[in-house]
Scaffold this motif. Structure first.
Motif, PDB file in Angstrom:
ATOM      1  N   ALA A 255      51.541  16.174  35.807  1.00  0.00           N
ATOM      2  CA  ALA A 255      52.822  16.046  36.495  1.00  0.00           C
ATOM      3  C   ALA A 255      53.942  16.735  35.718  1.00  0.00           C
ATOM      4  CB  ALA A 255      53.146  14.574  36.711  1.00  0.00           C
ATOM      5  N   VAL A 256      53.903  16.641  34.383  1.00  0.00           N
ATOM      6  CA  VAL A 256      54.918  17.312  33.571  1.00  0.00           C
ATOM      7  C   VAL A 256      54.829  18.821  33.758  1.00  0.00           C
ATOM      8  CG1 VAL A 256      55.640  17.813  31.202  1.00  0.00           C
ATOM      9  CG2 VAL A 256      55.137  15.472  31.883  1.00  0.00           C
ATOM     10  N   ARG A 257      53.611  19.350  33.751  1.00  0.00           N
ATOM     11  CA  ARG A 257      53.444  20.804  33.938  1.00  0.00           C
ATOM     12  C   ARG A 257      53.871  21.242  35.333  1.00  0.00           C
ATOM     13  NH1 ARG A 257      47.893  22.473  30.602  1.00  0.00           N
ATOM     14  NH2 ARG A 257      48.854  22.237  28.535  1.00  0.00           N
ATOM     15  N   ASP A 258      53.729  20.357  36.306  1.00  0.00           N
ATOM     16  CA  ASP A 258      54.160  20.697  37.662  1.00  0.00           C
ATOM     17  C   ASP A 258      55.686  20.769  37.751  1.00  0.00           C
ATOM     18  OD1 ASP A 258      53.532  21.068  40.552  1.00  0.00           O
ATOM     19  OD2 ASP A 258      54.639  19.185  40.739  1.00  0.00           O
ATOM     20  N   ARG A 259      56.368  19.838  37.080  1.00  0.00           N
ATOM     21  CA  ARG A 259      57.838  19.818  37.107  1.00  0.00           C
ATOM     22  C   ARG A 259      58.437  20.907  36.228  1.00  0.00           C
ATOM     23  NH1 ARG A 259      56.919  14.366  36.208  1.00  0.00           N
ATOM     24  NH2 ARG A 259      57.696  14.551  34.052  1.00  0.00           N
ATOM     25  N   ASN A 260      57.729  21.250  35.153  1.00  0.00           N
ATOM     26  CA  ASN A 260      58.244  22.226  34.190  1.00  0.00           C
ATOM     27  C   ASN A 260      57.188  23.319  33.999  1.00  0.00           C
ATOM     28  OD1 ASN A 260      59.441  23.618  32.080  1.00  0.00           O
ATOM     29  ND2 ASN A 260      58.911  22.095  30.534  1.00  0.00           N
ATOM     30  N   PRO A 261      57.134  24.305  34.912  1.00  0.00           N
ATOM     31  CA  PRO A 261      56.064  25.301  34.883  1.00  0.00           C
ATOM     32  C   PRO A 261      56.325  26.451  33.902  1.00  0.00           C
ATOM     33  CG  PRO A 261      57.454  25.700  36.763  1.00  0.00           C
ATOM     34  CD  PRO A 261      58.010  24.469  36.085  1.00  0.00           C
ATOM     35  N   SER A 262      56.762  26.124  32.700  1.00  0.00           N
ATOM     36  CA  SER A 262      57.122  27.176  31.751  1.00  0.00           C
ATOM     37  C   SER A 262      55.916  28.018  31.344  1.00  0.00           C
ATOM     38  CB  SER A 262      57.789  26.567  30.513  1.00  0.00           C
ATOM     39  OG  SER A 262      56.952  25.622  29.885  1.00  0.00           O
ATOM     40  N   LEU A 263      54.726  27.426  31.326  1.00  0.00           N
ATOM     41  CA  LEU A 263      53.541  28.221  30.996  1.00  0.00           C
ATOM     42  C   LEU A 263      53.292  29.294  32.056  1.00  0.00           C
ATOM     43  CD1 LEU A 263      51.062  25.469  29.745  1.00  0.00           C
ATOM     44  CD2 LEU A 263      52.288  27.139  28.345  1.00  0.00           C
ATOM     45  N   ALA A 264      53.491  28.937  33.307  1.00  0.00           N
ATOM     46  CA  ALA A 264      53.304  29.903  34.391  1.00  0.00           C
ATOM     47  C   ALA A 264      54.417  30.949  34.420  1.00  0.00           C
ATOM     48  CB  ALA A 264      53.244  29.175  35.731  1.00  0.00           C
ATOM     49  N   ASN A 265      55.607  30.592  33.953  1.00  0.00           N
ATOM     50  CA  ASN A 265      56.757  31.492  34.029  1.00  0.00           C
ATOM     51  C   ASN A 265      56.859  32.475  32.871  1.00  0.00           C
ATOM     52  OD1 ASN A 265      57.554  30.195  36.356  1.00  0.00           O
ATOM     53  ND2 ASN A 265      59.022  28.847  35.343  1.00  0.00           N
ATOM     54  N   ARG A 266      56.104  32.284  31.819  1.00  0.00           N
ATOM     55  CA  ARG A 266      56.256  33.145  30.640  1.00  0.00           C
ATOM     56  C   ARG A 266      55.785  34.574  30.925  1.00  0.00           C
ATOM     57  NH1 ARG A 266      51.322  32.814  27.272  1.00  0.00           N
ATOM     58  NH2 ARG A 266      49.784  31.682  28.507  1.00  0.00           N
ATOM     59  N   ARG A 267      56.273  35.519  30.132  1.00  0.00           N
ATOM     60  CA  ARG A 267      55.996  36.937  30.373  1.00  0.00           C
ATOM     61  C   ARG A 267      55.375  37.638  29.171  1.00  0.00           C
ATOM     62  NH1 ARG A 267      61.087  39.697  33.020  1.00  0.00           N
ATOM     63  NH2 ARG A 267      59.504  41.297  33.351  1.00  0.00           N
ATOM     64  N   TYR A 268      54.923  36.870  28.189  1.00  0.00           N
ATOM     65  CA  TYR A 268      54.272  37.429  27.017  1.00  0.00           C
ATOM     66  C   TYR A 268      52.950  36.686  26.784  1.00  0.00           C
ATOM     67  CZ  TYR A 268      58.891  39.343  26.059  1.00  0.00           C
ATOM     68  OH  TYR A 268      60.081  40.012  26.155  1.00  0.00           O
ATOM     69  N   ARG A 269      52.023  37.353  26.144  1.00  0.00           N
ATOM     70  CA  ARG A 269      50.777  36.695  25.770  1.00  0.00           C
ATOM     71  C   ARG A 269      50.566  36.842  24.266  1.00  0.00           C
ATOM     72  NH1 ARG A 269      46.315  40.447  25.575  1.00  0.00           N
ATOM     73  NH2 ARG A 269      46.963  42.544  26.150  1.00  0.00           N
ATOM     74  N   VAL A 270      49.723  35.979  23.722  1.00  0.00           N
ATOM     75  CA  VAL A 270      49.438  35.977  22.290  1.00  0.00           C
ATOM     76  C   VAL A 270      48.217  36.839  22.011  1.00  0.00           C
ATOM     77  CG1 VAL A 270      48.727  34.542  20.346  1.00  0.00           C
ATOM     78  CG2 VAL A 270      50.428  33.697  21.961  1.00  0.00           C
ATOM     79  N   VAL A 271      48.371  37.780  21.091  1.00  0.00           N
ATOM     80  CA  VAL A 271      47.275  38.660  20.701  1.00  0.00           C
ATOM     81  C   VAL A 271      47.054  38.508  19.203  1.00  0.00           C
ATOM     82  CG1 VAL A 271      46.455  41.052  20.593  1.00  0.00           C
ATOM     83  CG2 VAL A 271      47.866  40.304  22.503  1.00  0.00           C
ATOM     84  N   PRO A 272      45.828  38.174  18.763  1.00  0.00           N
ATOM     85  CA  PRO A 272      45.583  38.019  17.308  1.00  0.00           C
ATOM     86  C   PRO A 272      45.927  39.286  16.543  1.00  0.00           C
ATOM     87  CG  PRO A 272      43.765  37.128  18.577  1.00  0.00           C
ATOM     88  CD  PRO A 272      44.636  37.846  19.567  1.00  0.00           C
ATOM     89  N   LYS A 273      46.533  39.090  15.383  1.00  0.00           N
ATOM     90  CA  LYS A 273      46.901  40.196  14.524  1.00  0.00           C
ATOM     91  C   LYS A 273      45.663  40.707  13.790  1.00  0.00           C
ATOM     92  CE  LYS A 273      50.145  41.298  10.756  1.00  0.00           C
ATOM     93  NZ  LYS A 273      51.151  40.722   9.846  1.00  0.00           N
ATOM     94  N   ASP A 274      45.552  42.036  13.640  1.00  0.00           N
ATOM     95  CA  ASP A 274      44.431  42.617  12.917  1.00  0.00           C
ATOM     96  C   ASP A 274      44.475  42.227  11.452  1.00  0.00           C
ATOM     97  OD1 ASP A 274      43.542  43.865  15.194  1.00  0.00           O
ATOM     98  OD2 ASP A 274      44.660  45.706  14.801  1.00  0.00           O
TER      99      ASP A 274
END
Length: 274
Positions: A255-274
């Motif tokens: 329910a919290v994720r439904d009210r606050n969809p910040s994970l769905a709204n983000r525009r960057y992804r995490v990529v492991p550093k070499d």
């Protein structure tokens, strides 16, 4: 004394094992067995133990404390999990290359199956400590460790990782609803405040529950916390050893994720550093 009622599903019941660990490995195993007994009596689904639950020295943990996954500590976790039906996430020390060891967290399900191992990526070379003198870092691109317990997916970090938000985000991207953070968080100026603040921040920014379990004892802060995905602290311990139990509601997490969809709204992804 009657046993507590089981959790009302979809809740998952967690026992927080804020134990004081010594360099006596046999005594630590006895402590762990006792924690399992308490968790089982409370009808818990999951027991969480701190970083270095197998053995600890506040001056530094290295190869002298290491044992393989088939050694006495992980074997005890598997045997007790199978006997009680309680899954467990716990810190241990594995052999590394040469004179180094590996700071690791193992996840064992309620059947006693070893689900996976997380090898600590961020070594604690800060605040006057140098884990890298004794430990080798885990690979940054290793698949995140996530274990399903009673319908909730728990993703694993450990201790110093809590200061790196991308570590938490990568585990959440792997499907975690809750972050489990076993730690031996070193005491010192502002350290307890940092621990609590960072646990709350990781919960809010990931709309995830956080189960941050610290060691109690000399040189470490204890102060385990369970934080909801809205940032509300639902359980908080002091510096003393203790076993506390809390229920997490999977529907409330969703329910919290439904009210606050910040994970769905983000525009960057995490990529492991070499």
């Amino acid at each position: 004394m009657s046993r507590p009622e089981p959790p009302l599903r979809p809740a998952v019941r967690i026992t927080v094992g804020q134990v004081s660990v010594s360099d006596d490995r046999a005594a630590n195993r006895q402590l762990v067995a006792e924690a399992f007994a308490v968790a089982a009596q409370r009808r818990s689904d999951l027991l969480v133990l701190p970083e270095y639950a197998s053995a600890f020295d506040k001056h530094g943990v290295g190869k002298a404390y290491a044992e393989p996954l088939g050694g006495p500590f992980v074997s005890l976790l598997r045997e007790r999990a199978a006997a009680t039906g309680v899954a467990v996430i716990a810190g241990t020390v594995l052999p590394g290359a040469g004179d180094l060891a590996v700071n690791a967290v193992v996840a064992v399900d309620g059947s006693g199956e070893l689900v996976g191992v997380y090898r600590k990526v961020h070594l604690y070379d800060a605040f006057g400590h140098r884990e890298s003198d004794r430990l080798e870092a885990g690979p940054a691109d290793a698949p995140p460790l996530v274990m399903d317990v009673a319908g909730v997916r728990f993703g694993v970090l450990t201790c110093y990782d809590l200061r790196f938000p991308e570590s938490a985000r990568r585990v959440v991207d792997a499907g975690a609803d809750a972050l489990v953070v076993p730690a031996a968080w070193a005491d010192g100026e502002l350290k307890a405040m940092h621990w609590r603040t960072l646990a709350i921040a990781r919960a809010i920014e990931n709309t995830s529950a956080v189960v941050a379990v610290g060691q109690a004892g000399d040189g470490v802060v204890g102060r385990s916390v369970v934080v909801g995905p809205d940032g509300v602290v639902g359980l908080e311990l002091d510096e003393q050893p203790g076993l506390r139990t809390v229920d997490l509601d999977a529907e409330a997490l969703a329910a919290v994720r439904d009210r606050n969809p910040s994970l769905a709204n983000r525009r960057y992804r995490v990529v492991p550093k070499d």
